[in-house]
Enzyme design. Structure first.
Site, short mmCIF file in Angstrom:
data_model
loop_
_atom_site.label_atom_id
_atom_site.label_comp_id
_atom_site.label_asym_id
_atom_site.label_seq_id
_atom_site.Cartn_x
_atom_site.Cartn_y
_atom_site.Cartn_z
N THR A 102 -10.23 -12.44 3.83
CA THR A 102 -11.07 -11.24 3.91
C THR A 102 -10.90 -10.41 2.64
O THR A 102 -9.98 -10.66 1.86
CB THR A 102 -10.67 -10.36 5.13
OG1 THR A 102 -9.39 -9.78 4.85
CG2 THR A 102 -10.58 -11.18 6.40
N HIS A 107 -9.56 -7.69 2.32
CA HIS A 107 -8.36 -6.85 2.44
C HIS A 107 -7.51 -6.89 1.17
O HIS A 107 -7.04 -5.86 0.68
CB HIS A 107 -7.54 -7.35 3.64
CG HIS A 107 -6.57 -6.36 4.17
ND1 HIS A 107 -6.95 -5.17 4.73
CD2 HIS A 107 -5.22 -6.37 4.21
CE1 HIS A 107 -5.88 -4.50 5.11
NE2 HIS A 107 -4.81 -5.21 4.80
N VAL A 132 1.29 -9.18 -2.76
CA VAL A 132 0.01 -9.17 -2.04
C VAL A 132 -0.60 -10.55 -2.22
O VAL A 132 -0.84 -11.00 -3.35
CB VAL A 132 -0.94 -8.07 -2.58
CG1 VAL A 132 -2.11 -7.89 -1.62
CG2 VAL A 132 -0.22 -6.74 -2.76
N ILE A 133 -0.81 -11.22 -1.10
CA ILE A 133 -1.29 -12.60 -1.14
C ILE A 133 -2.68 -12.67 -0.50
O ILE A 133 -2.89 -12.14 0.59
CB ILE A 133 -0.28 -13.54 -0.43
CG1 ILE A 133 1.08 -13.44 -1.14
CG2 ILE A 133 -0.79 -14.98 -0.42
CD1 ILE A 133 2.20 -14.22 -0.51
N PHE A 149 5.26 -1.97 -12.77
CA PHE A 149 4.44 -2.75 -11.82
C PHE A 149 5.01 -4.16 -11.63
O PHE A 149 4.74 -5.05 -12.43
CB PHE A 149 3.01 -2.81 -12.35
CG PHE A 149 2.03 -3.46 -11.43
CD1 PHE A 149 1.69 -2.90 -10.22
CD2 PHE A 149 1.40 -4.65 -11.80
CE1 PHE A 149 0.76 -3.50 -9.37
CE2 PHE A 149 0.46 -5.26 -10.97
CZ PHE A 149 0.15 -4.67 -9.75
N PHE A 194 0.82 -1.21 0.00
CA PHE A 194 0.00 0.00 0.00
C PHE A 194 0.86 1.26 0.00
O PHE A 194 0.45 2.30 -0.55
CB PHE A 194 -0.93 -0.01 1.23
CG PHE A 194 -2.02 1.00 1.20
CD1 PHE A 194 -3.17 0.78 0.44
CD2 PHE A 194 -1.91 2.19 1.92
CE1 PHE A 194 -4.18 1.73 0.40
CE2 PHE A 194 -2.93 3.13 1.88
CZ PHE A 194 -4.07 2.90 1.13
N ARG A 212 6.73 -17.31 -8.78
CA ARG A 212 7.02 -16.13 -9.61
C ARG A 212 8.17 -15.29 -9.07
O ARG A 212 8.40 -14.16 -9.50
CB ARG A 212 5.74 -15.27 -9.73
CG ARG A 212 4.71 -15.91 -10.64
CD ARG A 212 3.29 -15.47 -10.36
NE ARG A 212 2.32 -16.17 -11.22
CZ ARG A 212 1.91 -17.44 -11.02
NH1 ARG A 212 2.39 -18.16 -10.01
NH2 ARG A 212 1.05 -18.01 -11.85
N1 INI Z 1 0.85 -5.72 2.32
C1 INI Z 1 1.45 -6.43 1.36
O1 INI Z 1 2.43 -5.95 0.76
N2 INI Z 1 1.01 -7.67 1.04
C2 INI Z 1 -0.07 -8.24 1.68
O2 INI Z 1 -0.42 -9.39 1.34
C3 INI Z 1 -0.72 -7.50 2.69
N3 INI Z 1 -1.83 -8.06 3.40
O3 INI Z 1 -2.27 -9.16 3.05
O4 INI Z 1 -2.38 -7.48 4.32
C4 INI Z 1 -0.22 -6.20 3.02
N4 INI Z 1 -0.79 -5.44 3.98
C5 INI Z 1 -0.16 -4.28 4.54
C6 INI Z 1 -0.43 -3.02 3.74
O5 INI Z 1 0.24 -3.04 2.48
C7 INI Z 1 0.03 -1.75 4.47
O6 INI Z 1 1.41 -1.82 4.72
C8 INI Z 1 -0.70 -1.55 5.81
O7 INI Z 1 -2.10 -1.63 5.62
C9 INI Z 1 -0.35 -0.15 6.40
O8 INI Z 1 -0.80 0.89 5.54
#
Ligand code: INI
Length: 154
Positions: free
Chosen positions: A87, A89, A82-83, A114, A58, A128
């Protein structure tokens, strides 16, 4: 006669920023290794590669935007994993990360690539991020070299 413009694969003299997230570090550290070795294979100087670490996917667009605003880079590579969990999320993080990365590149007119894996499980992410050509970090770095050269030509 049409004139074709394409970027080549020479990274010499070009500067690259790499933003990599620590979340799922088992995977993202391998994406980073793949990207760094691809840049070096293409002739990038070690000092022209800057690696920025962020907590999760994020935060990648935010750091990419800061790098773009310096105007010190010919391209930025974004690496993360991102896995999917149980939920929604996953959907929020992956959608905002991809949207943000694209937006930053368009806003600054700098190629922002990307290299964020969005997978159903860890197994797909590991497949990957191996040491072969399927490594998404490697693929993204090669695309960054091509795009940086293309932008210089257009
Ligand atoms: N961030 C990731 O890079 N990969 C994920 O799979 C992930 N999950 O699953 O929650 C994840 N969450 C954290 C997010 O990117 C932020 O760092 C956090 O929400 C703080 O802003």
């Amino acid at each position: 006669m049409a004139r074709y413009i394409e970027g080549d694969n020479n990274a010499a003299g070009l500067r690259f920023g790499i933003v990599v997230s620590r979340f799922n570090d088992l995977v993202t550290s391998k994406l980073l290794s793949g990207a760094l070795s691809a840049f070096k294979e293409q002739g990038a100087d070690e000092e022209s590669l800057e690696v920025v670490r962020v907590p999760g996917a994020f935060e990648i667009p935010q750091a990419a935007k800061k790098l773009c605003s310096t105007r010190n880079f010919d391209a930025i590579v974004c690496l993360g994993a991102v896995i999917k969990g149980g939920t929604p999320h996953f959907e929020y993080i992956s959608a905002e990360t991809s949207r943000g990365i694209n937006q930053v590149g368009l806003e600054f007119n700098i190629p922002v690539l990307f290299g964020v894996l969005t997978t159903n499980d860890l197994e797909q992410a590991v497949a990957r991020s191996g040491s072969d050509s399927s490594n998404k970090g490697r693929e993204t770095a090669l695309a960054a070299v091509e795009m940086a050269n293309l932008y210089r030509k257009i």
